[in-house]
Every structure is written in C-alpha cells, then in structure tokens.
Design a protein around this motif. Structure first.
Motif, PDB file in Angstrom:
ATOM      1  N   ALA A  84      -7.149   4.333  -0.863  1.00  0.00           N
ATOM      2  CA  ALA A  84      -7.168   5.793  -0.974  1.00  0.00           C
ATOM      3  C   ALA A  84      -6.457   6.450   0.206  1.00  0.00           C
ATOM      4  CB  ALA A  84      -8.614   6.289  -1.051  1.00  0.00           C
ATOM      5  N   CYS A  85      -6.657   5.906   1.410  1.00  0.00           N
ATOM      6  CA  CYS A  85      -6.060   6.531   2.600  1.00  0.00           C
ATOM      7  C   CYS A  85      -4.538   6.430   2.590  1.00  0.00           C
ATOM      8  CB  CYS A  85      -6.635   5.893   3.865  1.00  0.00           C
ATOM      9  SG  CYS A  85      -8.367   6.320   4.148  1.00  0.00           S
ATOM     10  N   VAL A  86      -4.020   5.333   2.065  1.00  0.00           N
ATOM     11  CA  VAL A  86      -2.561   5.193   1.973  1.00  0.00           C
ATOM     12  C   VAL A  86      -1.995   6.164   0.947  1.00  0.00           C
ATOM     13  CG1 VAL A  86      -0.707   3.637   1.246  1.00  0.00           C
ATOM     14  CG2 VAL A  86      -2.460   2.839   2.831  1.00  0.00           C
ATOM     15  N   VAL A  87      -2.694   6.360  -0.166  1.00  0.00           N
ATOM     16  CA  VAL A  87      -2.257   7.356  -1.146  1.00  0.00           C
ATOM     17  C   VAL A  87      -2.276   8.744  -0.513  1.00  0.00           C
ATOM     18  CG1 VAL A  87      -2.860   8.508  -3.312  1.00  0.00           C
ATOM     19  CG2 VAL A  87      -2.916   6.014  -3.170  1.00  0.00           C
ATOM     20  N   ALA A  88      -3.314   9.039   0.260  1.00  0.00           N
ATOM     21  CA  ALA A  88      -3.386  10.328   0.957  1.00  0.00           C
ATOM     22  C   ALA A  88      -2.222  10.471   1.928  1.00  0.00           C
ATOM     23  CB  ALA A  88      -4.719  10.441   1.696  1.00  0.00           C
ATOM     24  N   LEU A  89      -1.930   9.431   2.685  1.00  0.00           N
ATOM     25  CA  LEU A  89      -0.826   9.451   3.651  1.00  0.00           C
ATOM     26  C   LEU A  89       0.513   9.674   2.963  1.00  0.00           C
ATOM     27  CD1 LEU A  89       0.326   8.957   6.521  1.00  0.00           C
ATOM     28  CD2 LEU A  89       0.227   6.500   6.016  1.00  0.00           C
ATOM     29  N   SER A  90       0.670   9.129   1.766  1.00  0.00           N
ATOM     30  CA  SER A  90       1.953   9.234   1.054  1.00  0.00           C
ATOM     31  C   SER A  90       2.322  10.673   0.723  1.00  0.00           C
ATOM     32  CB  SER A  90       1.903   8.400  -0.233  1.00  0.00           C
ATOM     33  OG  SER A  90       1.103   9.029  -1.227  1.00  0.00           O
ATOM     34  N   LEU A  91       1.339  11.582   0.716  1.00  0.00           N
ATOM     35  CA  LEU A  91       1.622  12.982   0.394  1.00  0.00           C
ATOM     36  C   LEU A  91       2.564  13.637   1.405  1.00  0.00           C
ATOM     37  CD1 LEU A  91      -1.944  14.205  -0.688  1.00  0.00           C
ATOM     38  CD2 LEU A  91      -0.015  13.614  -2.165  1.00  0.00           C
ATOM     39  N   TYR A  92       2.708  13.031   2.571  1.00  0.00           N
ATOM     40  CA  TYR A  92       3.583  13.582   3.613  1.00  0.00           C
ATOM     41  C   TYR A  92       5.037  13.126   3.474  1.00  0.00           C
ATOM     42  CZ  TYR A  92      -0.683  14.945   6.085  1.00  0.00           C
ATOM     43  OH  TYR A  92      -1.889  15.512   6.437  1.00  0.00           O
ATOM     44  N   PHE A  93       5.333  12.220   2.524  1.00  0.00           N
ATOM     45  CA  PHE A  93       6.670  11.635   2.430  1.00  0.00           C
ATOM     46  C   PHE A  93       7.242  11.776   1.023  1.00  0.00           C
ATOM     47  CE2 PHE A  93       4.263   9.426   5.703  1.00  0.00           C
ATOM     48  CZ  PHE A  93       5.128   9.483   6.788  1.00  0.00           C
ATOM     49  N   GLN A  94       8.566  11.934   0.975  1.00  0.00           N
ATOM     50  CA  GLN A  94       9.261  12.011  -0.307  1.00  0.00           C
ATOM     51  C   GLN A  94       9.478  10.619  -0.893  1.00  0.00           C
ATOM     52  OE1 GLN A  94      10.246  14.518  -2.336  1.00  0.00           O
ATOM     53  NE2 GLN A  94       9.197  15.983  -0.999  1.00  0.00           N
ATOM     54  N   ASP A  95       9.956   9.711  -0.058  1.00  0.00           N
ATOM     55  CA  ASP A  95      10.267   8.349  -0.498  1.00  0.00           C
ATOM     56  C   ASP A  95       9.402   7.360   0.274  1.00  0.00           C
ATOM     57  OD1 ASP A  95      12.478   9.074  -2.273  1.00  0.00           O
ATOM     58  OD2 ASP A  95      13.502   9.629  -0.416  1.00  0.00           O
ATOM     59  N   PHE A  96       8.785   6.454  -0.452  1.00  0.00           N
ATOM     60  CA  PHE A  96       7.882   5.487   0.180  1.00  0.00           C
ATOM     61  C   PHE A  96       7.597   4.350  -0.785  1.00  0.00           C
ATOM     62  CE2 PHE A  96       5.393   8.860  -1.849  1.00  0.00           C
ATOM     63  CZ  PHE A  96       4.585   8.134  -2.713  1.00  0.00           C
ATOM     64  N   GLU A  97       6.973   3.326  -0.274  1.00  0.00           N
ATOM     65  CA  GLU A  97       6.446   2.239  -1.089  1.00  0.00           C
ATOM     66  C   GLU A  97       5.002   1.987  -0.661  1.00  0.00           C
ATOM     67  OE1 GLU A  97      10.332  -0.532  -2.108  1.00  0.00           O
ATOM     68  OE2 GLU A  97       9.188  -0.929  -0.278  1.00  0.00           O
ATOM     69  N   ILE A  98       4.123   1.843  -1.632  1.00  0.00           N
ATOM     70  CA  ILE A  98       2.734   1.476  -1.367  1.00  0.00           C
ATOM     71  C   ILE A  98       2.618  -0.019  -1.629  1.00  0.00           C
ATOM     72  CG2 ILE A  98       0.359   1.696  -2.190  1.00  0.00           C
ATOM     73  CD1 ILE A  98       0.828   4.644  -2.544  1.00  0.00           C
ATOM     74  N   VAL A  99       2.327  -0.759  -0.569  1.00  0.00           N
ATOM     75  CA  VAL A  99       2.326  -2.225  -0.632  1.00  0.00           C
ATOM     76  C   VAL A  99       0.891  -2.746  -0.598  1.00  0.00           C
ATOM     77  CG1 VAL A  99       3.163  -4.357   0.414  1.00  0.00           C
ATOM     78  CG2 VAL A  99       4.537  -2.258   0.576  1.00  0.00           C
ATOM     79  N   THR A 100       0.524  -3.516  -1.596  1.00  0.00           N
ATOM     80  CA  THR A 100      -0.767  -4.202  -1.627  1.00  0.00           C
ATOM     81  C   THR A 100      -0.502  -5.702  -1.541  1.00  0.00           C
ATOM     82  OG1 THR A 100      -1.736  -2.457  -2.998  1.00  0.00           O
ATOM     83  CG2 THR A 100      -2.896  -4.563  -2.938  1.00  0.00           C
ATOM     84  N   CYS A 101      -1.261  -6.392  -0.708  1.00  0.00           N
ATOM     85  CA  CYS A 101      -0.997  -7.805  -0.478  1.00  0.00           C
ATOM     86  C   CYS A 101      -2.230  -8.483   0.105  1.00  0.00           C
ATOM     87  CB  CYS A 101       0.188  -7.972   0.472  1.00  0.00           C
ATOM     88  SG  CYS A 101      -0.106  -7.208   2.095  1.00  0.00           S
ATOM     89  N   ASN A 102      -2.106  -9.780   0.321  1.00  0.00           N
ATOM     90  CA  ASN A 102      -3.116 -10.545   1.040  1.00  0.00           C
ATOM     91  C   ASN A 102      -2.613 -10.788   2.459  1.00  0.00           C
ATOM     92  OD1 ASN A 102      -5.204 -12.422   1.795  1.00  0.00           O
ATOM     93  ND2 ASN A 102      -3.757 -14.072   1.321  1.00  0.00           N
ATOM     94  N   LEU A 103      -3.392 -10.375   3.469  1.00  0.00           N
ATOM     95  CA  LEU A 103      -3.027 -10.615   4.865  1.00  0.00           C
ATOM     96  C   LEU A 103      -3.594 -11.980   5.274  1.00  0.00           C
ATOM     97  CD1 LEU A 103      -3.732  -7.103   6.446  1.00  0.00           C
ATOM     98  CD2 LEU A 103      -1.623  -7.954   5.405  1.00  0.00           C
ATOM     99  N   GLN A 104      -2.778 -13.025   5.108  1.00  0.00           N
ATOM    100  CA  GLN A 104      -3.286 -14.387   5.287  1.00  0.00           C
ATOM    101  C   GLN A 104      -3.750 -14.668   6.711  1.00  0.00           C
ATOM    102  OE1 GLN A 104      -3.775 -16.627   2.639  1.00  0.00           O
ATOM    103  NE2 GLN A 104      -5.063 -17.426   4.286  1.00  0.00           N
ATOM    104  N   ASN A 105      -2.960 -14.250   7.698  1.00  0.00           N
ATOM    105  CA  ASN A 105      -3.356 -14.495   9.092  1.00  0.00           C
ATOM    106  C   ASN A 105      -4.654 -13.785   9.438  1.00  0.00           C
ATOM    107  OD1 ASN A 105      -1.197 -16.140   9.552  1.00  0.00           O
ATOM    108  ND2 ASN A 105      -0.039 -14.688  10.799  1.00  0.00           N
ATOM    109  N   TYR A 106      -4.831 -12.587   8.892  1.00  0.00           N
ATOM    110  CA  TYR A 106      -6.070 -11.854   9.189  1.00  0.00           C
ATOM    111  C   TYR A 106      -7.252 -12.479   8.455  1.00  0.00           C
ATOM    112  CZ  TYR A 106      -9.166  -8.103  10.501  1.00  0.00           C
ATOM    113  OH  TYR A 106     -10.220  -7.405  11.047  1.00  0.00           O
ATOM    114  N   ALA A 107      -7.031 -12.992   7.258  1.00  0.00           N
ATOM    115  CA  ALA A 107      -8.103 -13.681   6.523  1.00  0.00           C
ATOM    116  C   ALA A 107      -8.567 -14.903   7.310  1.00  0.00           C
ATOM    117  CB  ALA A 107      -7.614 -14.084   5.134  1.00  0.00           C
ATOM    118  N   ASP A 108      -7.602 -15.661   7.860  1.00  0.00           N
ATOM    119  CA  ASP A 108      -7.947 -16.835   8.676  1.00  0.00           C
ATOM    120  C   ASP A 108      -8.679 -16.406   9.948  1.00  0.00           C
ATOM    121  OD1 ASP A 108      -6.636 -18.324   6.761  1.00  0.00           O
ATOM    122  OD2 ASP A 108      -4.774 -18.494   7.911  1.00  0.00           O
TER     123      ASP A 108
END
Length: 336
Positions: A84-108
């Motif tokens: 939700a916070c990234v979607v909220a942040l995107s309101l400030y930009f015209q062009d962007f990409e919302i990236v969802t992923c697995n952070l493997q190093n952080y999971a470890d």
C-alpha cells in the motif's frame, strides 16, 4: 555478519545509500532500541550513514485514502504495509514501476536472526528513472539507492513488475488518485454522543470517510484482469490486505497515540552524516533511567577519545557537552 548485513554495510560505506527516514538512518548509524520502542541506546561505535531531510519535506501534501502519505512513508507506519505504501508513493511520479519480489538475502538474514526458517520475504518497492539511473525508493527500509546496489544488497528473485501505464488503467488506482487531496475524518471526531438517544454515533464526516473506504475495498475485491494475473493478484490481495479499513484504523490509532503522548522527537529538517553529526544529535530519547545514564557515559566517551587522539582539548564546546559533564559528575559515585 549475514550476507545482507555485509552488503548493506558496504553500500553505506560506499555512499550508495541515502536514508530519507530518520529512524532508519539512526538504526543504520548504530542506534538501537531495547524492549520498548522509545528506549533508544547510543552506539559505542558510530557507523557511517547519510540522511536526506529534503525528500519528505519537498513532497506535496497528498493523501492516501484520507491519510497523509508523508506519514505513511515513515518506517513506524510503512513496516508491514509495503504494498500500500508503494502505491501511495507512486502518486508523486508520472512514470514508475512497482516491483514485487522475494528478497533472498533478507530472508536468509531473518532466518539467522530470528531462528525461524524463512524461505521467502515477499516485498514491494518503487523503481523510477533518476538522473539516467534506475533508482529504488524503499518505503520499508526508508532509503533511496540505485537498482544495482539494491540487487547486490538484497539479491531479489521472482521479480514481478507493474508499470505506471498498467496501474493507471486500474479503477481502484484511479479512485485513490482522485482522492489525493482528500483529508480523512479528523482524529478524535469519529463519533459524537447523542444526549437524547443516549448513544454514540458516527459524525457526518466519519460516515463519508467510511463510505469512501467501503467503495474502495469493493473495487479491489472485484478487480479482475485475465491478461495480467500478477496485476490482478496485487490489487485483490496485496493492496487490499495492506490498505483495508482495519489497516487504516491502525494508522489512525498510531497517529492518535503520537498526538496524545506528545512524541518527543521530530524528523530533522537538515541533511545529516552520522560520522559528523551523530554525536551532537539529541533528538532521540529514552524513558529508562539506566539507558539515559549509559547514553550519557557513551556520549562523554566520544569526547574523551577525541581528546586522547588529539592530545589536546580541541573538541568543540556545546551546551550538550557541558550538560554531559555536569551529569557525569553527579552520578560518578554510582560507578566507583
């Protein structure tokens, strides 16, 4: 140190990271909290970290479903609500990409630190073009860095992307965007007492607010896109699970708590570099007497070490240092 910690320290030392979130910056500099969130401990060794105060200051006052986005982007709100916070942040930009992923190093890293086996750490961040580079703004970790450094730190995999063009076609997002200047129902005025009926009921403003939230949640639940299953799942599951009425009620309670208890620190309005400024930062505090004493002793040790290295009393005088010496003299007998 875990691989995540090693790579994060290297990125900080190489000045690849700048924190826009003050509390994330302080933790990066070595500060830590005890059992309570307000029990802040000074580090005996200050780590290198950078803080950019202008990022939040310069953002327009927009709202996400009635809630101030500048508050949502602070770690005390954003942790656990990254989608939700990234979607909220995107309101400030015209062009962007919302990236969802697995952070493997952080999971470890989480597995090592918590002792609980964690195969994946699903996370969402914003990717924009800045000065010709792909740049990450991460609302959970509270920093900005280039995409290559981000990949080195976190080792993301199972990467799924939603472009700004795709998101702007989504009805729930259009609804969110249409409300970016709408401030939600005021705190403390959610209900009024009816003397005649001897009961509480929602104010007119609160009824309007709840109607907006209900309409928004229905849009998310009913959204479907057969050609883009990730986009569909992101709206119906990820976004809705982190911005439903219960989530926003938690944010409102948090903001109400801060106002009632008169939070003792504010985000600084100047840029900071921990190796130069951390010693003089009095912004954070502790309500625990033992921690206060330890912090004062740690602070004094900075000056003693500086004197020993220079072999002369060359350090700068300040009200803080005078207060520290006075305090230490008062409690010195307790440590003899």
């Amino acid at each position: 140190m875990t691989t995540f910690e090693q790579n994060l320290e290297k990125a900080k030392n190489d000045e690849k990271i700048v924190y826009y979130d003050y509390l994330s910056y302080k933790r990066a500099a070595g500060w830590w909290t005890g059992f309570m969130n307000d029990d802040w401990h000074r580090p005996t060794v200050i780590k290198k970290a950078k803080y950019n105060a202008q990022f939040l200051q310069k953002l327009p006052q927009y709202y996400f479903l009635g809630f101030p986005i500048k508050e949502l982007l602070k770690c005390s709100y954003s942790n656990g609500y990254c989608h939700a916070c990234v979607v909220a942040l995107s309101l400030y930009f015209q062009d962007f990409e919302i990236v969802t992923c697995n952070l493997q190093n952080y999971a470890d890293h989480y597995t090592v630190k918590s002792g609980e086996k964690t195969e994946e750490y699903e996370h969402t961040f914003l990717l924009i073009e800045l000065d010709g580079k792909k740049t990450v703004i991460d609302s959970t970790f509270g920093f900005i860095t280039d995409f290559e450094s981000y990949k080195e730190i976190f080792n993301p995999n199972n990467i799924r992307i939603i472009t700004s063009g795709q998101l702007k076609e989504v009805k729930p997002y259009q609804y969110i965007k249409s409300l970016k200047l709408y401030k939600g129902s005021p705190l403390g005025l959610n209900e009024v007492y009816d003397e005649e009926k001897k009961e509480w009921h929602a104010t007119e403003e609160e009824q309007k607010y709840q109607k907006i939230l209900k309409e928004y949640m229905n849009m998310c639940r009913n959204y479907s896109n057969d050609q883009n299953t990730h986009l569909s799942d992101f709206i119906k599951i990820c976004l809705l699970n982190t911005s439903n009425s219960s989530c926003l009620e938690n944010w409102r309670d948090h903001l109400e708590f801060k106002k009632i208890h008169n939070t003792k620190f504010e985000y600084p309005t100047v840029n900071l570099s921990s190796l130069e400024d951390d010693e003089f930062d009095e912004n954070l505090y502790s309500d625990c007497e033992d921690t206060i004493i330890k912090n004062e002793i740690t602070l004094l040790s900075y000056h003693i070490q500086e004197n020993n290295e220079d072999n002369s009393p060359s350090y700068r005088e300040s009200n803080l240092k005078i207060r520290v010496r006075s305090f230490i003299n008062k409690i010195k007998s307790q440590f003899i």
